[in-house]
Design an enzyme around this catalytic site. Structure first.
Site, PDB file in Angstrom:
ATOM      1  N   SER A 166       0.843  -1.186   0.000  1.00  6.76           N
ATOM      2  CA  SER A 166       0.000   0.000   0.000  1.00  6.76           C
ATOM      3  C   SER A 166       0.891   1.253   0.000  1.00  6.76           C
ATOM      4  O   SER A 166       1.826   1.351  -0.781  1.00  6.76           O
ATOM      5  CB  SER A 166      -0.947  -0.045   1.206  1.00  6.76           C
ATOM      6  OG  SER A 166      -1.961   0.931   1.102  1.00  6.76           O
ATOM      7  N   ASP A 216      -9.172  -4.541  -5.843  1.00  9.65           N
ATOM      8  CA  ASP A 216      -8.649  -3.534  -4.925  1.00  9.65           C
ATOM      9  C   ASP A 216      -9.196  -2.176  -5.332  1.00  9.65           C
ATOM     10  O   ASP A 216      -8.644  -1.499  -6.194  1.00  9.65           O
ATOM     11  CB  ASP A 216      -7.119  -3.540  -4.957  1.00  9.65           C
ATOM     12  CG  ASP A 216      -6.511  -2.653  -3.892  1.00  9.65           C
ATOM     13  OD1 ASP A 216      -7.260  -1.871  -3.278  1.00  9.65           O
ATOM     14  OD2 ASP A 216      -5.293  -2.755  -3.667  1.00  9.65           O
ATOM     15  N   HIS A 242      -7.169  -5.730  -1.589  1.00 17.01           N
ATOM     16  CA  HIS A 242      -5.983  -4.978  -1.201  1.00 17.01           C
ATOM     17  C   HIS A 242      -4.913  -5.835  -0.519  1.00 17.01           C
ATOM     18  O   HIS A 242      -3.826  -5.334  -0.233  1.00 17.01           O
ATOM     19  CB  HIS A 242      -6.421  -3.845  -0.253  1.00 17.01           C
ATOM     20  CG  HIS A 242      -5.429  -2.746  -0.080  1.00 17.01           C
ATOM     21  ND1 HIS A 242      -4.929  -2.006  -1.132  1.00 17.01           N
ATOM     22  CD2 HIS A 242      -4.825  -2.243   1.034  1.00 17.01           C
ATOM     23  CE1 HIS A 242      -4.077  -1.101  -0.682  1.00 17.01           C
ATOM     24  NE2 HIS A 242      -3.982  -1.230   0.636  1.00 17.01           N
TER      25      HIS A 242
END
Length: 284
Positions: free
Chosen positions: A96, A233, A262
């Site tokens: 991320s 995602d 994600h």
């Protein structure tokens, strides 16, 4: 088995967790409490992971100024930890927003980085990219997913009002329908005991990462790079944002996990482990 220790950098007590066995070293930047919960036990038999806090996940020992949480300060923290751990060569992994940290470290300290693993990041966190991800969700998500998201997100304001210091955590939990292939999954337990230093997180995610384009940055990284993306995602999608990674990036392997959001290392652990190990062997 995991073991926690502390490295002090610029007055911040950064905790790190050693987990797994094996010669390869993977440094995962983020929260040393949160990230060990995402990877499989099988992977810990193949690699030794070092899960390292950055200063956005630890309490401050002093009043902070803006210069205390620039991205360069975070990169310096990683280097301090590397020196403390006496790592000569290692794999650096960022998931991320932490992908921006991983790439910046690899650019600044290439002599110590063997490989780079980037998971579930957009190329930039600019406002325009955020609008693209918002449109991707509105235009392609199922009605059931949108309905579930709507029921959860309306509770976020009350969560934050009740517990403002954990605003980042509440947001991550309430946006589960944008985060997971199984949009009903409740990830609250993953965030147990995770501290968030909100001024630092606000600056990094709100400003620093919006001024970086990873596709451009990767042109200066000459080590093998693995990019893992989740088809579902909606936080940082769509995966087409990475289409500019083409054949000119011969050192980059890009994999899309078709049944993940994600967190493909958690959502598709068997396939994730397989492709990561294969990539490692191919680039060894």
């Amino acid at each position: 088995m995991s073991k926690y220790q502390i490295v002090i950098s610029d007055g911040f007590e950064l905790k790190y967790c050693l987990k797994g066995y094996g010669k390869p070293i993977v440094v995962v930047i983020g929260s040393s409490i949160y990230y060990p919960r995402l990877f499989s036990d099988y992977l810990y038999k193949k690699f030794q992971f070092i899960f390292l806090d950055h200063r956005g996940f630890v309490k401050s020992s002093r009043a902070l100024n803006l210069e205390d949480y620039t991205l360069d300060k975070v990169i310096n923290d990683i280097e301090t930890a590397r020196q403390r751990l006496k790592l000569d060569q290692f794999i650096i992994l960022g998931h991320s927003g932490h992908a921006f940290m991983a790439v910046e470290y690899a650019k600044q300290y290439p002599d110590y980085v063997q490989r780079v693993v980037l998971l579930n990041s957009a190329p930039t966190n600019s406002e325009e990219r955020q609008r693209q991800s918002f449109s991707f969700f509105n235009e392609t998500a199922s009605s059931e997913r949108k309905e579930h998201f709507g029921k959860d997100i309306v509770l976020l304001e009350e969560d934050i009002k009740r517990d403002p210091d954990r605003r980042f955590v509440h947001m991550c939990i309430r946006m589960g329908a944008q985060s997971f292939y199984d949009y009903t999954f409740n990830a609250a337990y993953m965030w147990n005991d995770v501290y968030t230093n909100m001024p630092i997180i606000d600056y990094l995610w709100g400003e620093a990462f919006g001024n970086i384009n990873l596709i451009q940055s990767l042109a200066y990284v000459h080590k093998p790079v693995f990019i893992g993306l989740g088809r579902y995602d909606y936080l940082v999608g769509p995966v087409s944002l990475w289409n500019l990674i083409d054949n000119s990036y011969e050192n980059v392997k890009k994999v899309v996990f078709e049944h993940s959001g994600h967190n493909p290392m958690f959502e598709e652990p068997h396939y994730f482990d397989q492709v990561l190990i294969e990539w490692f062997n191919e680039t060894n």
